[in-house]
Enzyme design. Structure first.
Site, short mmCIF file in Angstrom:
data_model
loop_
_atom_site.label_atom_id
_atom_site.label_comp_id
_atom_site.label_asym_id
_atom_site.label_seq_id
_atom_site.Cartn_x
_atom_site.Cartn_y
_atom_site.Cartn_z
N THR A 9 49.38 37.73 40.99
CA THR A 9 49.43 37.04 39.70
C THR A 9 48.53 37.76 38.69
OG1 THR A 9 49.88 34.93 40.75
CG2 THR A 9 48.93 34.83 38.55
N GLY A 10 48.96 37.76 37.43
CA GLY A 10 48.15 38.38 36.38
C GLY A 10 48.91 39.52 35.73
N GLY A 19 40.66 35.61 40.17
CA GLY A 19 40.83 34.23 39.72
C GLY A 19 40.77 34.05 38.22
N GLY A 20 40.67 35.17 37.49
CA GLY A 20 40.68 35.07 36.03
C GLY A 20 41.91 34.34 35.53
N GLU A 35 46.20 33.05 46.01
CA GLU A 35 45.99 34.50 46.20
C GLU A 35 45.18 34.77 47.46
OE1 GLU A 35 46.09 36.04 41.56
OE2 GLU A 35 44.18 35.59 42.47
C1 A5P Z 1 44.77 35.70 38.90
O1 A5P Z 1 44.29 34.47 39.32
C2 A5P Z 1 43.76 36.75 39.12
O2 A5P Z 1 43.14 36.79 40.35
C3 A5P Z 1 44.23 38.12 38.70
O3 A5P Z 1 44.67 38.87 39.78
C4 A5P Z 1 43.07 38.78 38.08
O4 A5P Z 1 42.55 37.85 37.15
C5 A5P Z 1 43.44 40.08 37.39
O5 A5P Z 1 44.23 39.82 36.28
P1 A5P Z 1 44.80 40.96 35.36
O6 A5P Z 1 45.64 41.84 36.18
O7 A5P Z 1 45.58 40.21 34.32
O8 A5P Z 1 43.63 41.68 34.74
#
Ligand code: A5P
Length: 229
Positions: free
Chosen positions: A31-32, A100-101, A108
């Site tokens: 995710t992200g 977790g951002g 995850e």
């Molecule tokens: C999602 O919950 C996160 O663990 C993402 O994998 C993490 O925040 C990296 O995000 P980006 O790829 O958007 O930088």
């Protein structure tokens, strides 16, 4: 020409990561914004004949994967996941991560724990000598949020409940996220253990001994960091 845009670095890392995919694998879909590029690339490969079954780490990724016709499989029906491609908010050369951002850290981490080969893809801004500049996301049961906050203070941390349009952000499980600040974290494993002992804290974003490799976009190329375990 040098590419310096972080999204292009994420894309480069994503394209490199999907080269590890093979037919018939069960694949964890991260995710992200970095994982997004990998899922899109996987969609393209599936269209061209790659046969995999995906396990998404969030509702958002599930929706994306479905829109790309990536076949999905229920996590309850597998004993392990062959390979997962996901992003990170920070990583060290020891492959300690903060994740977790985007708020998906719980699923995850479950997917990562089931995974044989965990590939993290990032842009070059994510590499640090010590974790902790990025606030550590911690998923908590809403009823326990004040209690968990008190316990974080005992560990010399501070935190605030993540907000979304003036309301607490809710995870896919209906929980809150506390973004916690411990300053730089000299011993992530030790902090992870202490956090694991707090009642009502569901999971935290310290991912230790889970990543097999980090592929980092770096300008117009990629660098790979491998686990020494
Ligand atoms: C999602 O919950 C996160 O663990 C993402 O994998 C993490 O925040 C990296 O995000 P980006 O790829 O958007 O930088």
């Amino acid at each position: 020409m040098m590419i310096q845009n972080s999204d292009q670095e994420k894309q480069l890392a994503a394209r490199e990561s999907v080269k590890f995919l093979r037919n018939n694998q069960v694949v964890g879909l991260g995710t992200g914004s970095s994982a997004y590029h990998a899922v899109v690339a996987i969609g393209e490969m599936v269209k061209n004949g790659l046969e995999i079954r995906g396990i998404p780490t969030s509702v958002k990724t599930k929706t994306l994967a479905e829109s790309l016709n990536i076949p999905l499989i229920d996590i309850h029906t597998v004993h392990s996941i062959d390979i997962t491609i996901d992003g990170a908010d920070e990583f060290t050369e020891k492959l300690e991560l903060i994740k977790g951002g985007g708020g998906a850290l719980l699923r995850e981490k479950i997917v990562a724990s089931l995974t044989r080969q965990m590939i993290i893809i990032t842009d070059s801004s994510k590499k640090v000598n010590q974790l902790g500049k990025f606030k550590l996301p911690i998923e908590v049961i809403p009823f326990a949020s004040a209690y968990v906050m008190q316990q974080l203070e005992k560990l010399n941390g501070t935190g605030h409940i993540r907000q979304n349009e003036n309301k607490p952000f809710l995870t896919d499980q209906g929980n809150y996220i506390i973004d916690a600040d411990f300053g730089l974290i000299p011993d992530p494993e030790d902090l992870a253990q202490k956090l694991n002992n707090i009642v009502g804290l569901v999971e935290h974003g310290l991912f230790i001994h889970l990543a097999s490799m980090v592929i980092m976009g770096d300008g117009d190329t990629t660098k790979t960091f491998k686990s020494r375990l």
